[in-house]
Enzyme design. Structure first.
Site, PDB file in Angstrom:
ATOM      1  N   ARG A   1      16.642  23.571  -3.449  1.00 14.75           N
ATOM      2  CA  ARG A   1      15.929  24.339  -2.421  1.00 14.75           C
ATOM      3  C   ARG A   1      16.866  24.802  -1.313  1.00 14.75           C
ATOM      4  O   ARG A   1      16.698  25.873  -0.736  1.00 14.75           O
ATOM      5  CB  ARG A   1      14.845  23.477  -1.774  1.00 14.75           C
ATOM      6  CG  ARG A   1      13.576  23.433  -2.554  1.00 14.75           C
ATOM      7  CD  ARG A   1      12.514  22.638  -1.804  1.00 14.75           C
ATOM      8  NE  ARG A   1      11.394  22.393  -2.690  1.00 14.75           N
ATOM      9  CZ  ARG A   1      10.389  23.238  -2.859  1.00 14.75           C
ATOM     10  NH1 ARG A   1      10.332  24.359  -2.183  1.00 14.75           N
ATOM     11  NH2 ARG A   1       9.417  22.953  -3.688  1.00 14.75           N
TER      12      ARG A   1
ATOM     13  N   HIS B   1      -2.950  32.599   6.251  1.00 15.21           N
ATOM     14  CA  HIS B   1      -3.614  31.651   5.358  1.00 15.21           C
ATOM     15  C   HIS B   1      -5.079  32.052   5.216  1.00 15.21           C
ATOM     16  O   HIS B   1      -5.746  32.309   6.240  1.00 15.21           O
ATOM     17  CB  HIS B   1      -3.498  30.227   5.931  1.00 15.21           C
ATOM     18  CG  HIS B   1      -4.098  29.204   5.030  1.00 15.21           C
ATOM     19  ND1 HIS B   1      -3.495  28.790   3.862  1.00 15.21           N
ATOM     20  CD2 HIS B   1      -5.266  28.523   5.100  1.00 15.21           C
ATOM     21  CE1 HIS B   1      -4.251  27.892   3.265  1.00 15.21           C
ATOM     22  NE2 HIS B   1      -5.335  27.705   3.990  1.00 15.21           N
TER      23      HIS B   1
ATOM     24  N   ASP C   1       0.869  24.688   6.257  1.00 14.08           N
ATOM     25  CA  ASP C   1      -0.352  25.237   6.860  1.00 14.08           C
ATOM     26  C   ASP C   1      -0.709  24.563   8.183  1.00 14.08           C
ATOM     27  O   ASP C   1      -1.890  24.388   8.511  1.00 14.08           O
ATOM     28  CB  ASP C   1      -1.537  25.170   5.875  1.00 14.08           C
ATOM     29  CG  ASP C   1      -1.303  26.055   4.658  1.00 14.08           C
ATOM     30  OD1 ASP C   1      -0.554  27.038   4.781  1.00 14.08           O
ATOM     31  OD2 ASP C   1      -1.844  25.752   3.590  1.00 14.08           O
TER      32      ASP C   1
ATOM     33  N   GLU D   1      -7.920  39.807   6.882  1.00 15.08           N
ATOM     34  CA  GLU D   1      -6.483  39.476   6.890  1.00 15.08           C
ATOM     35  C   GLU D   1      -5.668  40.717   7.260  1.00 15.08           C
ATOM     36  O   GLU D   1      -4.725  40.659   8.046  1.00 15.08           O
ATOM     37  CB  GLU D   1      -6.031  38.979   5.512  1.00 15.08           C
ATOM     38  CG  GLU D   1      -6.573  37.605   5.133  1.00 15.08           C
ATOM     39  CD  GLU D   1      -5.991  37.107   3.816  1.00 15.08           C
ATOM     40  OE1 GLU D   1      -4.794  37.313   3.558  1.00 15.08           O
ATOM     41  OE2 GLU D   1      -6.752  36.515   3.032  1.00 15.08           O
TER      42      GLU D   1
ATOM     43  N   ALA E   1       5.156  25.678  10.872  1.00 16.56           N
ATOM     44  CA  ALA E   1       5.768  24.409  11.280  1.00 16.56           C
ATOM     45  C   ALA E   1       6.141  23.676   9.990  1.00 16.56           C
ATOM     46  O   ALA E   1       5.655  24.040   8.910  1.00 16.56           O
ATOM     47  CB  ALA E   1       4.780  23.606  12.109  1.00 16.56           C
TER      48      ALA E   1
ATOM     49  N   ASN F   1       2.849  33.046   9.238  1.00 16.72           N
ATOM     50  CA  ASN F   1       2.220  32.983   7.917  1.00 16.72           C
ATOM     51  C   ASN F   1       0.763  33.380   8.054  1.00 16.72           C
ATOM     52  O   ASN F   1       0.164  33.213   9.119  1.00 16.72           O
ATOM     53  CB  ASN F   1       2.307  31.565   7.354  1.00 16.72           C
ATOM     54  CG  ASN F   1       1.706  31.468   5.964  1.00 16.72           C
ATOM     55  OD1 ASN F   1       1.936  32.334   5.109  1.00 16.72           O
ATOM     56  ND2 ASN F   1       0.915  30.434   5.711  1.00 16.72           N
TER      57      ASN F   1
ATOM     58  N   GLY G   1       1.157  41.725  -2.447  1.00 17.21           N
ATOM     59  CA  GLY G   1       1.690  42.338  -1.232  1.00 17.21           C
ATOM     60  C   GLY G   1       0.724  43.206  -0.454  1.00 17.21           C
ATOM     61  O   GLY G   1       1.149  44.133   0.248  1.00 17.21           O
ATOM     62  N   SER G   2      -0.563  42.893  -0.500  1.00 20.35           N
ATOM     63  CA  SER G   2      -1.489  43.738   0.272  1.00 20.35           C
ATOM     64  C   SER G   2      -1.363  43.480   1.775  1.00 20.35           C
ATOM     65  O   SER G   2      -1.514  44.405   2.582  1.00 20.35           O
ATOM     66  CB  SER G   2      -2.937  43.577  -0.200  1.00 20.35           C
ATOM     67  OG  SER G   2      -3.454  42.323   0.150  1.00 20.35           O
ATOM     68  N   ASN G   3      -1.088  42.249   2.164  1.00 19.53           N
ATOM     69  CA  ASN G   3      -0.836  41.993   3.594  1.00 19.53           C
ATOM     70  C   ASN G   3       0.456  42.656   4.043  1.00 19.53           C
ATOM     71  O   ASN G   3       0.537  43.198   5.145  1.00 19.53           O
ATOM     72  CB  ASN G   3      -0.810  40.490   3.880  1.00 19.53           C
ATOM     73  CG  ASN G   3      -2.211  39.928   4.036  1.00 19.53           C
ATOM     74  OD1 ASN G   3      -2.895  40.232   5.001  1.00 19.53           O
ATOM     75  ND2 ASN G   3      -2.647  39.151   3.054  1.00 19.53           N
TER      76      ASN G   3
HETATM   77  C1  GRF Z   1      -3.526  36.267   0.880  1.00 19.97           C
HETATM   78  O1  GRF Z   1      -4.857  35.869   0.700  1.00 19.97           O
HETATM   79  C2  GRF Z   1      -2.845  35.398   1.899  1.00 19.97           C
HETATM   80  O2  GRF Z   1      -3.706  34.948   2.894  1.00 19.97           O
HETATM   81  C3  GRF Z   1      -2.377  34.239   1.065  1.00 19.97           C
HETATM   82  O3  GRF Z   1      -1.997  34.789  -0.159  1.00 19.97           O
HETATM   83  C4  GRF Z   1      -2.692  36.025  -0.369  1.00 19.97           C
HETATM   84  C5  GRF Z   1      -1.637  37.057  -0.569  1.00 19.97           C
HETATM   85  O4  GRF Z   1      -2.193  38.311  -0.873  1.00 19.97           O
HETATM   86  N1  GRF Z   1      -1.337  33.495   1.745  1.00 19.97           N
HETATM   87  P1  GRF Z   1      -1.310  39.609  -0.767  1.00 19.97           P
HETATM   88  O5  GRF Z   1      -0.083  39.363  -1.636  1.00 19.97           O
HETATM   89  O6  GRF Z   1      -0.953  39.805   0.671  1.00 19.97           O
HETATM   90  O7  GRF Z   1      -2.163  40.709  -1.301  1.00 19.97           O
END
Ligand code: GRF
Length: 206
Positions: free
Chosen positions: A78, A122, A158, A187, A154, A120, A24-26
């Site tokens: 799902r 990536h 990716d 990111e 979409a 998203n 969860g760093s993003n």
């Molecule tokens: C990130 O590199 C993101 O781009 C990818 O998964 C990773 C998640 O990292 N989709 P975090 O959980 O946000 O730290």
């Protein structure tokens, strides 16, 4: 909308959910950006499909509502998993969904429902290196430049129009870990920028 926002003629902040599966760093970068009241999005919900996602603790510590929707409970269904996600999003009146290290593929039913409101991140310069292990594959391919992409989701994995990309150099002697760390730094910058653009209605899905 609070009185100050009305006086300033501001639009209400968009209600955002972040879907995670791990660290969860993003997510944390988005939460940090949204602490600024002038940021056009408010992170009101963090949802994980894994009970052990460390990001859940980070989100709770920041005072944000968290929901666990464990995909294992739904087996191969799902549809039922996604209906549970959808119900939680509706219950929290979510307007924009950010995937941030969310490691489940979403079906067209869900993706189409959130078209233009589902983002998203990536860790590669799409359309290069779709899928997993992007840093290993970038090093193996010998590219000189790598990076990250925030894009609308979409139905095909990716794919979907790009909102922001950021490049980083590949350095001599880079390992997947050192390259990943360099990419992660950008990111954390571009995801809040991209969410701002979408929340302000300045960019939409093609
Ligand atoms: C990130 O590199 C993101 O781009 C990818 O998964 C990773 C998640 O990292 N989709 P975090 O959980 O946000 O730290």
């Amino acid at each position: 909308m609070n009185a100050q926002a009305i006086l300033a003629g501001n639009h209400p902040r968009k209600r955002v959910a972040i879907l995670i599966s791990g660290r969860g760093s993003n997510m944390a970068a988005l939460i940090e950006a949204a602490k600024d009241e002038s940021y056009p999005a408010d992170i009101v919900l963090v949802m994980s499909n894994r009970p052990d996602a460390a990001g859940l603790l980070t989100a709770s510590a920041a005072g944000i509502a968290t929901v666990l929707i464990d995909h294992m409970v739904f087996g191969r269904d799902r549809g039922a998993f996604e209906r549970a996600i959808q119900a939680a999003l509706e219950a929290h009146r979510i307007e924009i969904v950010c995937l941030a290290g969310f490691m489940r593929l979403l079906t067209p039913w869900f993706v189409n429902r959130w078209s233009g409101r589902l983002l998203n991140i990536h860790p590669a310069l799409l359309p290069a290196f779709k899928g997993l292990h992007t840093h290993e594959r970038a090093l193996a391919a010998g590219v000189k430049t790598h990076g990250a992409t925030v894009h609308f989701v979409a139905p095909e994995m990716d794919s979907g129009s790009t909102i922001i990309q950021a490049q980083v150099p590949v350095m001599p002697g880079d390992l997947p870990e050192t390259l990943a760390a360099r990419v992660l730094e950008v990111e954390h910058k571009i995801y809040p920028q991209a969410l701002r653009l979408v929340a302000e209605g300045r960019v939409g899905a093609a």
